[in-house]
Write a protein that holds these residues in place. Structure first.
Motif, mmCIF file in Angstrom:
data_model
loop_
_atom_site.group_PDB
_atom_site.id
_atom_site.type_symbol
_atom_site.label_atom_id
_atom_site.label_comp_id
_atom_site.label_asym_id
_atom_site.label_seq_id
_atom_site.Cartn_x
_atom_site.Cartn_y
_atom_site.Cartn_z
ATOM 1 N N LYS A 1 0.854 -1.116 0.174
ATOM 2 C CA LYS A 1 0.058 -0.150 -0.061
ATOM 3 C C LYS A 1 0.825 1.226 -0.023
ATOM 4 O O LYS A 1 0.287 2.286 -0.413
ATOM 5 C CB LYS A 1 -0.929 0.161 1.098
ATOM 6 N N PHE A 2 2.133 1.165 0.521
ATOM 7 C CA PHE A 2 3.071 2.199 0.553
ATOM 8 C C PHE A 2 4.370 1.623 -0.004
ATOM 9 O O PHE A 2 4.574 0.465 0.253
ATOM 10 C CB PHE A 2 3.360 2.758 1.870
ATOM 11 N N THR A 3 4.993 2.463 -0.882
ATOM 12 C CA THR A 3 6.457 1.987 -1.139
ATOM 13 C C THR A 3 7.345 2.268 0.208
ATOM 14 O O THR A 3 6.988 2.873 1.028
ATOM 15 C CB THR A 3 7.068 2.975 -2.230
ATOM 16 N N THR A 4 8.437 1.465 0.148
ATOM 17 C CA THR A 4 9.346 1.722 1.249
ATOM 18 C C THR A 4 9.827 3.250 1.317
ATOM 19 O O THR A 4 9.808 3.562 2.539
ATOM 20 C CB THR A 4 10.719 0.985 0.942
ATOM 21 N N GLU A 5 10.007 3.720 0.314
ATOM 22 C CA GLU A 5 10.371 5.162 0.431
ATOM 23 C C GLU A 5 9.385 5.809 1.058
ATOM 24 O O GLU A 5 9.478 6.842 1.916
ATOM 25 C CB GLU A 5 10.821 5.576 -0.968
ATOM 26 N N ALA A 6 7.890 5.658 0.431
ATOM 27 C CA ALA A 6 6.886 6.588 1.043
ATOM 28 C C ALA A 6 6.569 6.333 2.613
ATOM 29 O O ALA A 6 6.360 7.084 3.369
ATOM 30 C CB ALA A 6 5.634 6.312 0.452
ATOM 31 N N ALA A 7 6.865 4.988 2.759
ATOM 32 C CA ALA A 7 6.621 4.518 4.332
ATOM 33 C C ALA A 7 7.801 5.305 5.459
ATOM 34 O O ALA A 7 7.432 5.910 6.222
ATOM 35 C CB ALA A 7 6.769 3.260 4.550
ATOM 36 N N MET A 8 8.978 5.320 4.776
ATOM 37 C CA MET A 8 10.326 5.973 5.595
ATOM 38 C C MET A 8 9.915 7.442 5.768
ATOM 39 O O MET A 8 10.069 7.814 6.449
ATOM 40 C CB MET A 8 11.466 5.667 4.806
ATOM 41 N N GLY A 9 9.429 8.068 4.561
ATOM 42 C CA GLY A 9 9.123 9.260 4.597
ATOM 43 C C GLY A 9 7.961 9.722 5.393
ATOM 44 O O GLY A 9 8.043 10.833 6.081
ATOM 45 N N ALA A 10 7.246 8.843 5.741
ATOM 46 C CA ALA A 10 6.011 9.189 6.733
ATOM 47 C C ALA A 10 6.358 9.122 8.051
ATOM 48 O O ALA A 10 5.513 9.536 8.777
ATOM 49 C CB ALA A 10 4.738 8.241 6.365
ATOM 50 N N VAL A 11 7.439 8.436 8.515
ATOM 51 C CA VAL A 11 7.722 8.475 9.879
ATOM 52 C C VAL A 11 8.039 9.732 10.702
ATOM 53 O O VAL A 11 7.449 9.781 11.696
ATOM 54 C CB VAL A 11 9.109 7.539 9.677
ATOM 55 N N PRO A 12 8.527 10.640 10.106
ATOM 56 C CA PRO A 12 8.789 12.144 11.015
ATOM 57 C C PRO A 12 7.309 12.394 11.287
ATOM 58 O O PRO A 12 7.075 13.004 12.377
ATOM 59 C CB PRO A 12 9.453 12.832 10.376
ATOM 60 N N GLU A 13 6.212 12.665 10.271
ATOM 61 C CA GLU A 13 4.978 13.052 10.563
ATOM 62 C C GLU A 13 4.399 12.057 11.451
ATOM 63 O O GLU A 13 3.511 12.721 12.655
ATOM 64 C CB GLU A 13 4.119 12.915 9.349
ATOM 65 N N LEU A 14 4.331 10.841 11.413
ATOM 66 C CA LEU A 14 3.739 9.910 12.329
ATOM 67 C C LEU A 14 4.262 10.327 13.679
ATOM 68 O O LEU A 14 3.255 10.440 14.598
ATOM 69 C CB LEU A 14 4.057 8.585 11.905
ATOM 70 N N VAL A 15 5.552 10.468 14.063
ATOM 71 C CA VAL A 15 6.027 10.551 15.443
ATOM 72 C C VAL A 15 5.519 11.916 15.821
ATOM 73 O O VAL A 15 5.041 11.905 16.835
ATOM 74 C CB VAL A 15 7.463 10.425 15.201
ATOM 75 N N HIS A 16 5.758 12.880 14.846
ATOM 76 C CA HIS A 16 5.049 14.226 15.332
ATOM 77 C C HIS A 16 3.704 14.095 15.911
ATOM 78 O O HIS A 16 3.473 14.655 16.951
ATOM 79 C CB HIS A 16 5.242 15.345 14.191
ATOM 80 N N HIS A 17 2.806 13.627 15.101
ATOM 81 C CA HIS A 17 1.504 13.419 15.605
ATOM 82 C C HIS A 17 1.261 12.572 16.867
ATOM 83 O O HIS A 17 0.232 12.772 17.578
ATOM 84 C CB HIS A 17 0.616 12.824 14.491
ATOM 85 N N LEU A 18 1.983 11.403 17.138
ATOM 86 C CA LEU A 18 2.102 10.758 18.179
ATOM 87 C C LEU A 18 2.356 11.537 19.435
ATOM 88 O O LEU A 18 1.882 11.424 20.433
ATOM 89 C CB LEU A 18 2.982 9.508 18.048
ATOM 90 N N LEU A 19 3.202 12.398 19.250
ATOM 91 C CA LEU A 19 3.773 13.254 20.242
ATOM 92 C C LEU A 19 2.930 14.601 20.592
ATOM 93 O O LEU A 19 2.655 14.937 21.711
ATOM 94 C CB LEU A 19 5.109 13.806 20.023
#
Length: 205
Positions: free
Chosen positions: A181-199
């Motif tokens: 559903k995501f490419t590896t690059e897209a998933a890695m790129g989504a990590v900072p935003e995911l962590v930001h929203h978690l915090l």
């Protein structure tokens, strides 16, 4: 004339230089190729590496013991990845982002092994050993969260519960990448935003 001795039937050698490691490596290859632990057979693994069908019994009493050992290999490997990536000196958001990317990379590269790891942790006969292994992996994230709580950077609460929330989000992202559903690059790129929203949550500030 004396009769010639009967030829002995051809047999596979019983011994191997490092049979346990060879069996685990062959099991992991099979798991990657076929995608499920149900495809693993001690007899077939013995045939693949050229030893007698009885030889694996010296190291693994049955298939379940082999699966437990293979799961432990996975947890050890994941722990090494996370420990190499972790830097307690980083600000919390950067530290979590680094750990998240390390976990995500491991999950994508070892999708079949990761599934086995999570499945085996619920097996009673593997609970103690795998519990120690899990502490090196999930425990790294939980300790980062607990340290942040002590510094007043995030809310109070049970660190184990907060770790579960973070881990669920990361594993969900990994699942999207593994299933395409995501490419590896897209998933890695989504990590900072995911962590930001978690915090910081999703509410406007």
């Amino acid at each position: 004339m004396a009769s010639m001795p009967a030829e002995k039937p051809e047999t596979r050698p019983y011994h191997h230089g490092d049979l346990r490691s060879a069996l685990l490596a062959a099991a992991e290859r099979t798991l990657r190729d076929k995608g499920t632990a149900a495809s693993l057979s001690l007899r077939e693994l013995a045939r693949d590496i050229g030893v007698s069908h009885a030889a694996p019994g010296r190291h693994f009493k049955d298939k379940q013991a082999l699966l437990n050992a293979l799961a432990l290999v996975g947890y050890d490997r994941m722990a090494e990845v996370l420990e190499a990536a972790d830097d307690p000196g980083l600000p919390l958001q950067d530290r979590l982002t680094t750990l998240a990317r390390a976990y995500l990379g491991f999950a994508i590269d070892n999708a079949e092994l990761l599934e086995l790891m999570y499945a085996r942790k619920h097996e009673p006969d593997a609970a103690e050993q795998i519990g120690v292994a899990i502490d090196r992996t999930v425990g790294a994230l939980e300790r980062a969260i607990a340290a942040a709580q002590q510094r007043g950077e995030i809310v109070d609460g049970d660190p184990e519960h907060l770790t579960l929330v973070v881990g669920t989000a990361l594993h969900g992202l990994a699942s999207f990448a593994i299933t395409g559903k995501f490419t590896t690059e897209a998933a890695m790129g989504a990590v900072p935003e995911l962590v930001h929203h978690l915090l910081y949550g999703l509410k406007p500030r």
